[in-house]
Design a protein around this motif. Structure first.
Motif, mmCIF file in Angstrom:
data_model
loop_
_atom_site.group_PDB
_atom_site.id
_atom_site.type_symbol
_atom_site.label_atom_id
_atom_site.label_comp_id
_atom_site.label_asym_id
_atom_site.label_seq_id
_atom_site.Cartn_x
_atom_site.Cartn_y
_atom_site.Cartn_z
ATOM 1 N N ILE A 52 0.874 -1.173 0.000
ATOM 2 C CA ILE A 52 0.000 0.000 0.000
ATOM 3 C C ILE A 52 0.917 1.231 0.000
ATOM 4 C CG2 ILE A 52 -1.742 1.326 1.291
ATOM 5 C CD1 ILE A 52 -2.586 -1.345 2.619
ATOM 6 N N ALA A 53 0.620 2.191 -0.857
ATOM 7 C CA ALA A 53 1.406 3.432 -0.878
ATOM 8 C C ALA A 53 0.726 4.470 0.016
ATOM 9 C CB ALA A 53 1.508 3.959 -2.299
ATOM 10 N N PHE A 54 1.515 5.341 0.602
ATOM 11 C CA PHE A 54 0.997 6.376 1.496
ATOM 12 C C PHE A 54 1.390 7.742 0.947
ATOM 13 C CE2 PHE A 54 -0.305 4.132 5.464
ATOM 14 C CZ PHE A 54 -0.023 2.849 5.043
ATOM 15 N N VAL A 55 0.414 8.618 0.780
ATOM 16 C CA VAL A 55 0.724 9.976 0.326
ATOM 17 C C VAL A 55 0.006 10.977 1.228
ATOM 18 C CG1 VAL A 55 1.024 9.258 -2.080
ATOM 19 C CG2 VAL A 55 -1.185 10.166 -1.316
ATOM 20 N N LYS A 56 0.550 12.182 1.261
ATOM 21 C CA LYS A 56 -0.065 13.252 2.045
ATOM 22 C C LYS A 56 -0.489 14.371 1.094
ATOM 23 C CE LYS A 56 3.305 14.248 4.884
ATOM 24 N NZ LYS A 56 3.936 14.890 6.043
ATOM 25 N N VAL A 57 -1.634 14.956 1.408
ATOM 26 C CA VAL A 57 -2.090 16.109 0.638
ATOM 27 C C VAL A 57 -2.410 17.235 1.622
ATOM 28 C CG1 VAL A 57 -3.936 17.031 -0.816
ATOM 29 C CG2 VAL A 57 -3.035 14.738 -1.259
ATOM 30 N N ASP A 58 -1.696 18.330 1.482
ATOM 31 C CA ASP A 58 -1.964 19.509 2.311
ATOM 32 C C ASP A 58 -3.157 20.243 1.699
ATOM 33 O OD1 ASP A 58 -2.018 22.120 3.345
ATOM 34 O OD2 ASP A 58 0.121 22.087 3.786
ATOM 35 N N ILE A 59 -4.268 20.283 2.439
ATOM 36 C CA ILE A 59 -5.506 20.817 1.833
ATOM 37 C C ILE A 59 -5.409 22.309 1.525
ATOM 38 C CG2 ILE A 59 -7.012 19.071 2.855
ATOM 39 C CD1 ILE A 59 -7.902 21.343 4.831
ATOM 40 N N ASP A 60 -4.524 23.014 2.223
ATOM 41 C CA ASP A 60 -4.375 24.448 1.939
ATOM 42 C C ASP A 60 -3.520 24.682 0.694
ATOM 43 O OD1 ASP A 60 -5.916 25.247 4.138
ATOM 44 O OD2 ASP A 60 -4.213 24.969 5.472
ATOM 45 N N GLN A 61 -2.548 23.775 0.490
ATOM 46 C CA GLN A 61 -1.681 23.905 -0.682
ATOM 47 C C GLN A 61 -2.322 23.307 -1.931
ATOM 48 O OE1 GLN A 61 1.369 25.475 -0.676
ATOM 49 N NE2 GLN A 61 0.841 26.036 1.411
ATOM 50 N N GLU A 62 -3.128 22.269 -1.735
ATOM 51 C CA GLU A 62 -3.714 21.547 -2.878
ATOM 52 C C GLU A 62 -5.236 21.471 -2.739
ATOM 53 O OE1 GLU A 62 -1.665 20.870 -5.177
ATOM 54 O OE2 GLU A 62 0.226 21.048 -4.069
ATOM 55 N N PRO A 63 -5.914 22.629 -2.750
ATOM 56 C CA PRO A 63 -7.368 22.604 -2.527
ATOM 57 C C PRO A 63 -8.136 21.859 -3.615
ATOM 58 C CG PRO A 63 -6.632 24.792 -3.223
ATOM 59 C CD PRO A 63 -5.400 23.989 -2.958
ATOM 60 N N THR A 64 -7.579 21.767 -4.814
ATOM 61 C CA THR A 64 -8.291 21.091 -5.910
ATOM 62 C C THR A 64 -8.523 19.617 -5.587
ATOM 63 O OG1 THR A 64 -7.088 22.552 -7.386
ATOM 64 C CG2 THR A 64 -8.249 20.714 -8.411
ATOM 65 N N ILE A 65 -7.489 18.984 -5.018
ATOM 66 C CA ILE A 65 -7.642 17.558 -4.683
ATOM 67 C C ILE A 65 -8.647 17.413 -3.533
ATOM 68 C CG2 ILE A 65 -6.447 15.446 -4.036
ATOM 69 C CD1 ILE A 65 -3.824 16.713 -4.962
ATOM 70 N N ALA A 66 -8.531 18.308 -2.545
ATOM 71 C CA ALA A 66 -9.452 18.242 -1.397
ATOM 72 C C ALA A 66 -10.899 18.421 -1.863
ATOM 73 C CB ALA A 66 -9.070 19.302 -0.373
ATOM 74 N N GLU A 67 -11.104 19.336 -2.789
ATOM 75 C CA GLU A 67 -12.472 19.572 -3.293
ATOM 76 C C GLU A 67 -12.965 18.361 -4.079
ATOM 77 O OE1 GLU A 67 -12.243 23.237 -5.485
ATOM 78 O OE2 GLU A 67 -11.675 24.319 -3.658
ATOM 79 N N ARG A 68 -12.071 17.778 -4.847
ATOM 80 C CA ARG A 68 -12.453 16.606 -5.659
ATOM 81 C C ARG A 68 -13.040 15.502 -4.781
ATOM 82 N NH1 ARG A 68 -8.749 13.618 -10.141
ATOM 83 N NH2 ARG A 68 -9.994 11.761 -10.359
#
Lengths: 111, 291
Positions: free
Chosen positions: A53-69
């Motif tokens: 299993i791969a683990f990734v982090k997404v900072d919602i303030d830096q990458e709002p497009t992914i968070a919205e998706r």
């Protein structure tokens, strides 16, 4: 070295959606205390499931497009992506036990 | 197994104890909230302390929220002999999450497959004190407990705590910290549910609404409220007091909630104190790491 890789919107397709193993996304923010408290468990889980299993982090303030998706309303939020689809989702400070229970079915050919 | 022999020499031990007593840089980077996101491996390397023990200490001390744990840190570190095996010490301590008569979870699990799977995990924790248990065995034990939980009713927090113990502390030392966080959360939940004055969901919601309403009104009345502006904060607090005075029903709920918070904090503090005493006893009896 940390196995939790920060991904950007530009990398998301290749790193997550096209991954040939399941991916756990940790949606977090730098101001979020529970996100920080989850890091030791995530680091250990990433080592435990390395190659499965791969683990990734997404900072919602830096990458709002992914968070919205993924309609992320709060942090931390965790989403498991398999074959490009979200197949599991949970939020809040998560215990190591809960994390393992959720991820183990996706490891080593499970599900 | 990786062997960490505590301190290396007496001078290093005393230097560490002195830093913590003075709340120096090692204390700040290790035994406070900084431990959550910090890389603690330099502590292990410099002082010969097993990474699981290094993760256990701040969690058991409350992450430096108050100075109350300073004497505890000093006593434990003073009691640990030079050359002590703090990996075995951490494992022995974590067993208390199962075995402690007052706070352990063994008695919380109903007879049946969940209890049996939990006991199997604890047997592995016991075995890991002296010999490494491999990753596959831990994973199989966790899977067995997760499967049993899916088929049988059991307190979720207790099961989560046992699952948090089922890791190889050589590869996953953060499990020690997580187990403590789950355990303290369970103590808090138990204390909240124990009464004597539990609040209903409706009462909690009414209090939350009142707090939010008063907070917004007070913030609007003190527009210069900003971090560091103590004078504005005092006016804000005075305004909050005035608003609560004008809301007797809300104020009564707040008083009950505050009193409940004090009771819960007292129970958590009692648990923490008891567990700190247990770690201190284990530290005094710690074995030396094998050469």
């Amino acid at each position: 070295m940390s196995l939790l890789k920060d991904v950007t919107t530009a990398e998301f397709e290749a790193e997550v959606l096209a991954s040939n193993i399941p991916v756990l996304i940790d949606f977090h923010a730098v101001w979020c205390g529970p996100c920080k408290a989850s890091v030791p468990a995530l680091e250990d889980a990433a080592r435990e499931f390395e190659g499965e299993i791969a683990f990734v982090k997404v900072d919602i303030d830096q990458e709002p497009t992914i968070a919205e998706r993924y309609n992320v309303q709060g942090v931390p939020t965790f989403i498991v992506i398999k074959d490009g689809e979200a197949v599991e989702r949970f939020s809040g400070l998560v215990s190591r036990g809960k994390l393992a229970s959720v991820l183990e079915p996706f490891a080593e050919g499970g599900q | 197994m990786t062997r960490f022999a505590a301190y290396g020499d007496e001078a290093t031990k005393q230097a560490l104890i002195a830093d913590i007593a003075a709340k120096g840089p090692v204390y700040s980077g290790w035994l406070t909230n900084a431990a959550f996101e910090g890389d603690l491996s330099p502590i292990s390397q410099t002082y010969g302390l097993h990474p699981a023990f290094v993760r256990l200490m701040p969690a058991l001390g409350g992450f430096g929220a108050t100075d109350a744990s300073l004497p505890f840190y000093g006593s434990v570190l003073e009691s640990l002999p030079v050359g002590a095996d703090t990996g075995a010490l951490a494992r022995r301590f974590l067993l208390l999450a199962w075995t402690d008569p007052a706070h352990g979870v063994a008695q919380r699990l109903p007879l049946g497959s969940v209890l049996a799977a939990g006991e199997a995990i604890i047997d592995l924790v016991r075995a890991s004190v002296t010999a490494r248990v491999d990753k596959k065995t831990w994973r199989a034990a966790r899977a067995a407990l997760a499967k049993a939980r899916a088929c049988e009713q059991a307190p979720e927090a207790a099961v989560d705590l046992v699952l948090s113990l089922a890791w190889d502390l050589e590869e996953a030392p953060g499990a020690a910290q997580d187990a403590m966080l789950v355990w303290s959360s369970q103590v808090m939940t138990d204390a909240a549910a124990a009464g004597p004055d539990t609040m209903t969901e409706e009462e909690n919601q009414a209090l939350f609404t009142a707090m939010r309403t008063h907070h917004e009104a007070a913030a609007a009345a003190v527009p210069d409220l900003k971090p560091g502006n103590a004078e504005a904060y005092e006016r804000f607090q005075a305004e909050m007091g005035r608003l609560w005075d004008g809301d007797p029903a809300g104020k009564a709920l707040k008083a009950r909630s505050d009193a409940r918070g004090v009771r819960i904090n007292a129970k958590v503090a009692a648990w923490r104190e008891a567990m700190q005493a247990q770690l201190l006893e284990l530290a005094k009896a710690a074995s030396l790491a094998a050469a």
